[in-house]
Design a protein around this motif. Sequence first.
Motif, PDB file in Angstrom:
ATOM      1  N   TRP A 110      -1.989  -6.413  -4.994  1.00  0.00           N
ATOM      2  CA  TRP A 110      -2.529  -5.582  -3.909  1.00  0.00           C
ATOM      3  C   TRP A 110      -3.617  -4.654  -4.436  1.00  0.00           C
ATOM      4  O   TRP A 110      -4.679  -4.525  -3.811  1.00  0.00           O
ATOM      5  CB  TRP A 110      -1.415  -4.744  -3.258  1.00  0.00           C
ATOM      6  CG  TRP A 110      -1.996  -3.844  -2.216  1.00  0.00           C
ATOM      7  CD1 TRP A 110      -2.259  -4.166  -0.914  1.00  0.00           C
ATOM      8  CD2 TRP A 110      -2.453  -2.504  -2.408  1.00  0.00           C
ATOM      9  NE1 TRP A 110      -2.855  -3.100  -0.280  1.00  0.00           N
ATOM     10  CE2 TRP A 110      -2.983  -2.071  -1.169  1.00  0.00           C
ATOM     11  CE3 TRP A 110      -2.467  -1.616  -3.485  1.00  0.00           C
ATOM     12  CZ2 TRP A 110      -3.521  -0.787  -0.990  1.00  0.00           C
ATOM     13  CZ3 TRP A 110      -3.010  -0.348  -3.319  1.00  0.00           C
ATOM     14  CH2 TRP A 110      -3.524   0.065  -2.082  1.00  0.00           C
ATOM     15  N   ARG A 111      -3.372  -4.039  -5.586  1.00  0.00           N
ATOM     16  CA  ARG A 111      -4.369  -3.099  -6.123  1.00  0.00           C
ATOM     17  C   ARG A 111      -5.697  -3.802  -6.370  1.00  0.00           C
ATOM     18  O   ARG A 111      -6.780  -3.216  -6.153  1.00  0.00           O
ATOM     19  CB  ARG A 111      -3.842  -2.462  -7.409  1.00  0.00           C
ATOM     20  CG  ARG A 111      -4.815  -1.505  -8.081  1.00  0.00           C
ATOM     21  CD  ARG A 111      -5.195  -0.349  -7.172  1.00  0.00           C
ATOM     22  NE  ARG A 111      -6.165   0.525  -7.811  1.00  0.00           N
ATOM     23  CZ  ARG A 111      -7.488   0.289  -7.860  1.00  0.00           C
ATOM     24  NH1 ARG A 111      -7.989  -0.819  -7.311  1.00  0.00           N
ATOM     25  NH2 ARG A 111      -8.293   1.150  -8.453  1.00  0.00           N
ATOM     26  N   ASN A 112      -5.649  -5.041  -6.778  1.00  0.00           N
ATOM     27  CA  ASN A 112      -6.886  -5.786  -7.021  1.00  0.00           C
ATOM     28  C   ASN A 112      -7.635  -6.140  -5.747  1.00  0.00           C
ATOM     29  O   ASN A 112      -8.813  -6.488  -5.803  1.00  0.00           O
ATOM     30  CB  ASN A 112      -6.596  -7.055  -7.822  1.00  0.00           C
ATOM     31  CG  ASN A 112      -6.508  -6.789  -9.318  1.00  0.00           C
ATOM     32  OD1 ASN A 112      -6.754  -5.668  -9.779  1.00  0.00           O
ATOM     33  ND2 ASN A 112      -6.145  -7.806 -10.084  1.00  0.00           N
ATOM     34  N   LEU A 170      -0.349  -2.156 -14.784  1.00  0.00           N
ATOM     35  CA  LEU A 170      -0.174  -1.493 -13.484  1.00  0.00           C
ATOM     36  C   LEU A 170      -0.037   0.010 -13.662  1.00  0.00           C
ATOM     37  O   LEU A 170      -0.600   0.798 -12.885  1.00  0.00           O
ATOM     38  CB  LEU A 170       1.051  -2.065 -12.767  1.00  0.00           C
ATOM     39  CG  LEU A 170       1.347  -1.454 -11.402  1.00  0.00           C
ATOM     40  CD1 LEU A 170       0.197  -1.689 -10.425  1.00  0.00           C
ATOM     41  CD2 LEU A 170       2.648  -2.010 -10.827  1.00  0.00           C
ATOM     42  N   GLU A 203       0.831  -1.207   0.000  1.00  0.00           N
ATOM     43  CA  GLU A 203       0.000   0.000   0.000  1.00  0.00           C
ATOM     44  C   GLU A 203       0.863   1.253   0.000  1.00  0.00           C
ATOM     45  O   GLU A 203       0.600   2.218  -0.730  1.00  0.00           O
ATOM     46  CB  GLU A 203      -0.928   0.009   1.213  1.00  0.00           C
ATOM     47  CG  GLU A 203      -1.814   1.244   1.282  1.00  0.00           C
ATOM     48  CD  GLU A 203      -2.747   1.258   2.472  1.00  0.00           C
ATOM     49  OE1 GLU A 203      -3.593   2.170   2.550  1.00  0.00           O
ATOM     50  OE2 GLU A 203      -2.631   0.363   3.340  1.00  0.00           O
ATOM     51  N   GLN A 209      -8.266  -3.894  -3.577  1.00  0.00           N
ATOM     52  CA  GLN A 209      -9.068  -2.692  -3.331  1.00  0.00           C
ATOM     53  C   GLN A 209     -10.290  -2.663  -4.248  1.00  0.00           C
ATOM     54  O   GLN A 209     -11.392  -2.325  -3.838  1.00  0.00           O
ATOM     55  CB  GLN A 209      -8.216  -1.441  -3.548  1.00  0.00           C
ATOM     56  CG  GLN A 209      -6.888  -1.455  -2.804  1.00  0.00           C
ATOM     57  CD  GLN A 209      -7.070  -1.644  -1.311  1.00  0.00           C
ATOM     58  OE1 GLN A 209      -7.686  -0.827  -0.628  1.00  0.00           O
ATOM     59  NE2 GLN A 209      -6.532  -2.752  -0.781  1.00  0.00           N
ATOM     60  N   TYR A 239       2.512   1.671  -3.446  1.00  0.00           N
ATOM     61  CA  TYR A 239       1.523   2.061  -4.454  1.00  0.00           C
ATOM     62  C   TYR A 239       1.125   3.526  -4.280  1.00  0.00           C
ATOM     63  O   TYR A 239       1.034   4.275  -5.263  1.00  0.00           O
ATOM     64  CB  TYR A 239       0.300   1.159  -4.361  1.00  0.00           C
ATOM     65  CG  TYR A 239      -0.667   1.343  -5.509  1.00  0.00           C
ATOM     66  CD1 TYR A 239      -0.488   0.653  -6.704  1.00  0.00           C
ATOM     67  CD2 TYR A 239      -1.738   2.227  -5.420  1.00  0.00           C
ATOM     68  CE1 TYR A 239      -1.353   0.833  -7.777  1.00  0.00           C
ATOM     69  CE2 TYR A 239      -2.607   2.415  -6.481  1.00  0.00           C
ATOM     70  CZ  TYR A 239      -2.413   1.714  -7.654  1.00  0.00           C
ATOM     71  OH  TYR A 239      -3.275   1.908  -8.711  1.00  0.00           O
ATOM     72  N   CYS A 240       0.901   3.948  -3.057  1.00  0.00           N
ATOM     73  CA  CYS A 240       0.540   5.350  -2.810  1.00  0.00           C
ATOM     74  C   CYS A 240       1.658   6.294  -3.238  1.00  0.00           C
ATOM     75  O   CYS A 240       1.398   7.394  -3.734  1.00  0.00           O
ATOM     76  CB  CYS A 240       0.212   5.563  -1.328  1.00  0.00           C
ATOM     77  SG  CYS A 240      -1.342   4.824  -0.799  1.00  0.00           S
ATOM     78  N   ASP A 279      -5.797   6.163 -10.796  1.00  0.00           N
ATOM     79  CA  ASP A 279      -5.912   6.530  -9.386  1.00  0.00           C
ATOM     80  C   ASP A 279      -5.317   7.904  -9.113  1.00  0.00           C
ATOM     81  O   ASP A 279      -5.747   8.608  -8.187  1.00  0.00           O
ATOM     82  CB  ASP A 279      -5.231   5.475  -8.517  1.00  0.00           C
ATOM     83  CG  ASP A 279      -5.996   4.161  -8.492  1.00  0.00           C
ATOM     84  OD1 ASP A 279      -7.205   4.176  -8.806  1.00  0.00           O
ATOM     85  OD2 ASP A 279      -5.401   3.119  -8.171  1.00  0.00           O
ATOM     86  N   ALA A 329      -3.443   1.556 -14.057  1.00  0.00           N
ATOM     87  CA  ALA A 329      -4.162   1.646 -12.784  1.00  0.00           C
ATOM     88  C   ALA A 329      -3.641   2.814 -11.952  1.00  0.00           C
ATOM     89  O   ALA A 329      -4.421   3.573 -11.357  1.00  0.00           O
ATOM     90  CB  ALA A 329      -4.024   0.334 -12.012  1.00  0.00           C
ATOM     91  N   ILE A 330      -2.323   2.979 -11.902  1.00  0.00           N
ATOM     92  CA  ILE A 330      -1.724   4.095 -11.154  1.00  0.00           C
ATOM     93  C   ILE A 330      -2.180   5.427 -11.736  1.00  0.00           C
ATOM     94  O   ILE A 330      -2.549   6.358 -11.001  1.00  0.00           O
ATOM     95  CB  ILE A 330      -0.188   3.979 -11.179  1.00  0.00           C
ATOM     96  CG1 ILE A 330       0.274   2.785 -10.348  1.00  0.00           C
ATOM     97  CG2 ILE A 330       0.469   5.270 -10.684  1.00  0.00           C
ATOM     98  CD1 ILE A 330       1.716   2.391 -10.586  1.00  0.00           C
TER      99      ILE A 330
END
Length: 543
Positions: free
Chosen positions: A435-437, A299, A265, A439, A268-269, A306, A302-303
């Motif tokens: 991990w993103r999946n 990926l 997390e 969420q 990713y953040c 977000d 997705a980033i």
Amino acid sequence: MQDLTLVMAQLDPLVGDIPGNADRAIEAVREARIEHGADIVVFPELFLSGYPPEDLLLRPSMETRLREARSRMAAKMSRDVLVIIGYPGRREGLSYNLAGLLYNGEWIGEYAKQALPNYQVFDERRYFATGERSLVVEHKGAKLGILICEDLWYGEPVRLARDDGADILITLNASPYHLDKPSERLSLLEARAAEVSLPLVYVNTIGGQDELVFDGGSACVDAEGQPRVVAPYWQAGLMPVQFVREAGRWVPQEGEIEPLEEPEESLYCALVSGVRDYVNKSGFQGVVLGLSGGIDSALTLAIAVDALGPQRVHAVMMPYRYTADMSQEDAAEQARLLGVHYEVLPIEPMVDAFMTALADTFAGTERDTTEENLQSRCRGVLLMAISNKKGLMVLTTGNKSEMAVGYATLYGDMAGGFNALKDVYKSWVYRLARWRNTQSLAVPERVIARPPSAELAPDQKDTDSLPDYDALDAILVRYIEGDMSAEAIIEAGFEREDVYQVVKLVDRNEYKRRQAPVGVRVTPRGFGRDRRYPIVNAWQPGE
């Protein structure tokens, strides 16, 4: 009972925007006074200039602009609040990294940073002279010892402030993120506070600046080193700390304590924050990227969504004859899942046109990586054309493992403005996608499960020419992050042939990395500011 309210201003300045940063400070103090009854408001290191200002510090007008901003702050800042804020300054012919204290319209003190870091991404000795004394200022009965960032890591300035009578330590910081840095930082705060038996307030900046990203996590620990307040990570805001005078000591009261994030997390953040600030602070309308149906571009998409929202993201599938049907299906499915603008631009006509033009030149030669690179370069041309026409920045999608060994094409998949995954090893790409999946579904499961391939040749797989990514990344971490020699890595249990193949590829491809886009730094040794190797050299990697 005496009490004191200190507000930690965990904010995101813009480098070079000195008037704007001053306005942000004025508004933050006003809000801290109204919302929290602040007696003290503390801002991060070099807040007025933004961090790091780098060679802007050499501009002759820097000092003039800072003087004007500080004058305006003195005139407009809320009264009866002590403001502690960071800025660079030239004093008696020397430049310093300063913390200034403003109270009721007057600048009542300045502290010059004593410990200047000159390692990893830091080069403060290029710009600043070393401060030579501590500063302890009394405010409403509390003796405040002022520190700046590296002073805390070095330690001696902490002890000097204690010896000069401080009963609360306050440190202004611009502490860049890397994986595991939040826990390292909190452990340091706990150790330093316990060492001198004083409460410690740590105010960190937040947001992205070029390749650096800052996670916030401002905190207060008590005299025993126990956390009393920890601000949220990756979120700007004002966080109050309440102090109460008990038995002759100032004791911070327990407030909100943000728990440490899980590594996936946190990382990713960091990537989302880095992309968001780079795009927004640079003034781009949004981003465009090539969506191949592979894990890296999935990926990255997705980033980007977000960070910016789907309406600001344009994904392009550019198939060639070697592109698998499942790649096209998975790319289309992910674009639909995330709601981005999506189109398909086949590159076969472009590749054929180039090959026709080069037919005489290539006559008598065998097909090799030249033809593979041509496919990548055609894709780069299309993405850059969309970028130019629509004002969108191209996000490249190569990961650190590929960049390390040169599995990327100059002026092809390396063409672009920013790379979210530049400092993310391939094994971590998979961890982040999984991990993103958790969420919400963002990366189709088949993209994660299938073997990685550049799809530049029939039935191509990455492992055809490289060790599997777990082994590759383990070697790379030792060679890049740990500066281990090839022989030392072999002694650690890795195959000799694999090790020498990998380290030679890393050394040979420095010239490519110098021409790569910047990207978010999330390890202690990112390519760029951290690792500066000569392109032309005769060093042998063995011992």
